[in-house]
Design a protein around this motif. Structure first.
Motif, PDB file in Angstrom:
ATOM      1  N   ASN A 380       0.846  -1.186   0.000  1.00 45.57           N
ATOM      2  CA  ASN A 380       0.000   0.000   0.000  1.00 45.57           C
ATOM      3  C   ASN A 380       0.888   1.244   0.000  1.00 45.57           C
ATOM      4  O   ASN A 380       1.512   1.581   1.006  1.00 45.57           O
ATOM      5  N   THR A 381       0.978   1.891  -1.129  1.00 47.16           N
ATOM      6  CA  THR A 381       1.859   3.060  -1.264  1.00 47.16           C
ATOM      7  C   THR A 381       1.055   4.346  -1.473  1.00 47.16           C
ATOM      8  O   THR A 381       1.569   5.319  -2.013  1.00 47.16           O
ATOM      9  N   SER A 382      -0.177   4.337  -1.032  1.00 47.20           N
ATOM     10  CA  SER A 382      -0.989   5.541  -1.135  1.00 47.20           C
ATOM     11  C   SER A 382      -0.426   6.623  -0.222  1.00 47.20           C
ATOM     12  O   SER A 382       0.286   6.328   0.747  1.00 47.20           O
ATOM     13  N   PRO A 383      -0.709   7.895  -0.498  1.00 42.18           N
ATOM     14  CA  PRO A 383      -0.223   8.981   0.362  1.00 42.18           C
ATOM     15  C   PRO A 383      -0.621   8.795   1.825  1.00 42.18           C
ATOM     16  O   PRO A 383       0.176   9.076   2.728  1.00 42.18           O
ATOM     17  N   THR A 384      -1.833   8.315   2.061  1.00 45.97           N
ATOM     18  CA  THR A 384      -2.280   8.102   3.440  1.00 45.97           C
ATOM     19  C   THR A 384      -1.450   7.032   4.117  1.00 45.97           C
ATOM     20  O   THR A 384      -1.031   7.183   5.280  1.00 45.97           O
ATOM     21  N   ALA A 385      -1.187   5.917   3.395  1.00 45.94           N
ATOM     22  CA  ALA A 385      -0.408   4.830   3.974  1.00 45.94           C
ATOM     23  C   ALA A 385       1.022   5.269   4.252  1.00 45.94           C
ATOM     24  O   ALA A 385       1.607   4.906   5.292  1.00 45.94           O
ATOM     25  N   VAL A 386       1.609   6.026   3.333  1.00 45.96           N
ATOM     26  CA  VAL A 386       2.975   6.517   3.536  1.00 45.96           C
ATOM     27  C   VAL A 386       3.023   7.430   4.759  1.00 45.96           C
ATOM     28  O   VAL A 386       3.942   7.349   5.585  1.00 45.96           O
ATOM     29  N   ALA A 387       2.033   8.281   4.902  1.00 42.81           N
ATOM     30  CA  ALA A 387       1.986   9.182   6.056  1.00 42.81           C
ATOM     31  C   ALA A 387       1.817   8.399   7.356  1.00 42.81           C
ATOM     32  O   ALA A 387       2.451   8.722   8.370  1.00 42.81           O
ATOM     33  N   ASP A 388       0.974   7.366   7.324  1.00 46.61           N
ATOM     34  CA  ASP A 388       0.793   6.530   8.515  1.00 46.61           C
ATOM     35  C   ASP A 388       2.092   5.822   8.896  1.00 46.61           C
ATOM     36  O   ASP A 388       2.426   5.715  10.084  1.00 46.61           O
ATOM     37  N   GLY A 389       2.831   5.349   7.882  1.00 52.11           N
ATOM     38  CA  GLY A 389       4.111   4.696   8.159  1.00 52.11           C
ATOM     39  C   GLY A 389       5.107   5.652   8.769  1.00 52.11           C
ATOM     40  O   GLY A 389       5.806   5.317   9.731  1.00 52.11           O
ATOM     41  N   ALA A 390       5.194   6.851   8.213  1.00 51.54           N
ATOM     42  CA  ALA A 390       6.121   7.853   8.739  1.00 51.54           C
ATOM     43  C   ALA A 390       5.768   8.215  10.182  1.00 51.54           C
ATOM     44  O   ALA A 390       6.655   8.387  11.030  1.00 51.54           O
TER      45      ALA A 390
END
Length: 563
Positions: A380-390
């Motif tokens: 999942n490389t969506s902007p939301t997923a990337v932000a959640d990972g960060a």
């Protein structure tokens, strides 16, 4: 353009001469007028103090006739002083490969070798025997993961130019996938579409793929210049293989795994310059470099490995309890009991300054909190997923940096292993076999040996401390990047490489340094007091014109007792 050394020129010249003689073929019947083709060069490997394996492939065009060869070992590049010679036959039974164990050689000596059939001569190769007695330095080039369709083998070219004395290949010398499969996005453009086009299953399949890889000019050049000590990993057989099967093998569609494995191992033994015994499934063996180091080459893939536990099984409530129990089982094996006992005996008997393990997968503890593993989902490389990972990474690192007395309850929970346990991000590595790792490292600690572990497999470069569960340090691990296979920059494409590097280096306690995006090799230099690792990276693999990325290179030194 780098200058060609005089000895390298002789090797290149002999290759051209062999090609010219092969081009004058008069017949293909195997008779007196037939011209054998040496299409895949020569190779040497498994050096000992008094012997070395010599390899070639020879065949009459369009013929199944055996090729009777003579071989020669000389002390000089002109072959005026031939010190050993003999005969060997390349037959259909071995896929027209031929190997000989050239014995009676002198320790710590460089030799030149070649194969002949009448007036027709193979390329010339250089071989070297191991040193004995007091040894001041040993230099090894460590390699892993060469994927033909992913790009050119510029890393092999750079190793051939280096001052390394021996090459170590830690596996994934070939890949088993079909054309258009893994890492094949540029294969058509680069003219590197794999053969055969199907996924490898039969002996003929594996032989053809090995031949294609060995047709690469940089692969031929590397083998002609350095003796190679090699072990397999999974892709010589099938992805994520273990002793009874593989992730990339479906018995219902692809038949017996045992048959596939036997075919793959036979082809590997035919095409690699290794000393093959009666049991082709047993490749663990030791090499002694005088009093300086004992190199123990291991099989962490096939001979003893129990089936992997997956992250999905650990996160699935229906399978979690069973997966955790399997992971923690005291009988769970990676090396297998027989290989472990052999290794313990080898290390105990060794008088060398260093014990070096050449093996496939990362041994260091690469554990990541579940809160981060759950948030960093490569699928999942969506902007939301990337932000959640960060955010998950930031929250965890902030909690670690906050003084204990000032931590909020949420931060305390993040650092509580009962509430936020740490799991290995790659359970195909030693993190998936924690008890087996503890037993091995405990043996080293008990013996009081200086330990360096070499690893490949991940396609990225790593340097880590090797620690017991109680935190005490036992040794260090130096892991090489890949020759051409893509690494974390592909799997975590949504994150900038420098951010990936920061996450790994800050979250994983035992990790000292890593590179998340470059292709290259590792040069290890050993002296009595220090083990030095130099990571050498190339700037591109999509063209045969490349440069060494000197700005990205890294050197780290391990001096036991001094840090």
């Amino acid at each position: 353009m780098n200058p060609i050394h005089r000895r390298d020129f002789v090797i290149r010249l002999s290759t051209v001469a062999a090609a010219l003689s092969a081009g004058a073929a008069l017949s293909a019947c195997g008779g007196d007028d037939a011209v054998p083709q040496f299409l895949y060069g020569v190779a040497s490997g498994d050096p000992l103090a008094d012997r070395v394996i010599l390899w070639t492939h020879a065949r009459y065009p369009d013929s199944e006739a055996a090729v009777e060869l003579s071989w020669e070992v000389a002390s000089d590049k002109g072959f005026a002083d031939i010190v050993k010679s003999g005969s060997v036959t390349a037959t259909a039974a071995t896929g027209f490969t031929a190997k000989v164990d050239a014995t009676g050689l002198v320790a710590n000596t460089e030799y030149f070798y070649r194969f002949r059939q009448g007036r027709h001569v193979s390329a010339v190769g250089r071989a070297r025997t191991l040193p004995t007695g007091s040894v001041s330095e040993v230099r090894l080039a460590v390699l892993s993961c060469a994927n033909y369709p992913a790009g050119f083998f510029n890393v092999y070219a750079e190793v051939a130019k280096s001052d390394a004395q021996f090459a170590l290949h830690l596996g994934d010398y070939i890949y088993e996938y079909a054309a258009g499969g893994y890492a094949s996005a540029n294969a058509d453009k680069l003219g590197r579409v794999v053969q055969p086009a199907n996924e490898l299953l039969t002996l003929a399949d594996y032989r053809q793929r090995h031949a294609q890889y060995r047709s690469d000019p940089d692969a031929k050049d590397l083998h002609a210049r350095l003796p190679m000590i090699a072990v397999w990993d999974d892709h010589e057989i099938a992805n994520d293989a273990y002793k009874d099967g593989a992730e990339n093998h479906d018995p219902a569609k692809e038949g017996s795994f045992a048959a596939r494995r036997a075919a793959a191992l036979q082809a590997w033994h035919e095409w690699m310059p290794v000393r093959s015994g009666a049991d082709q499934g047993k490749i663990y063996r030791s090499f002694d470099f005088g009093n300086l180091l004992s190199l123990h080459m291991l099989d962490t893939r096939l001979v003893g490995r129990d089936q992997q536990v997956t992250t999905e099984q650990l996160f699935n409530p229906a399978t979690q309890a069973s997966a955790l129990a399997t992971l923690a089982s005291p009988t769970r094996q990676l090396l297998g009991a027989e290989q472990l006992q052999w290794l313990q005996g080898q290390m105990s008997a060794s008088k060398a300054s260093w014990q070096v393990l050449g093996q496939q997968v990362l041994m260091a503890r690469m554990t990541v909190p579940v809160s981060i593993l759950n948030a960093l989902n490569p699928a999942n490389t969506s902007p939301t997923a990337v932000a959640d990972g960060a955010k998950a990474v930031t929250d965890y690192l902030t909690a670690k940096a906050t003084p204990v007395a000032l931590r909020t309850q949420a931060q305390q929970d993040l650092l509580d292993p009962a509430k936020n346990p740490e799991l290995g991000y790659n359970l195909d590595a030693w993190d998936g076999y924690p008890v087996a790792r503890e037993i091995l490292l405990g043996t080293v600690a008990q013996l009081g040996k200086k330990l360096v572990v070499l690893a490949g497999d991940t396609h990225n470069a790593w340097h880590s401390s090797l620690t017991l569960m109680n935190g005490s340090k036992v040794g260090e691990e130096f892991a090489t990047s890949s020759v051409s296979s893509p690494g974390l920059e592909s799997y975590l494409a949504a994150l900038p490489p420098e951010q990936v590097k920061s996450i790994f280096e800050n979250v994983i306690d035992d990790l000292d340094w890593m590179d998340p995006k470059r292709r290259g090799f590792l040069k290890m230099s050993f002296t009595a007091s220090a083990a030095k690792g130099e990571w050498v990276f190339v700037d591109r693999i999509d063209s045969r014109s490349y440069a060494v990325d000197t700005a990205a290179g890294k050197t780290l030194v391990y001096t036991p007792g001094l840090g």
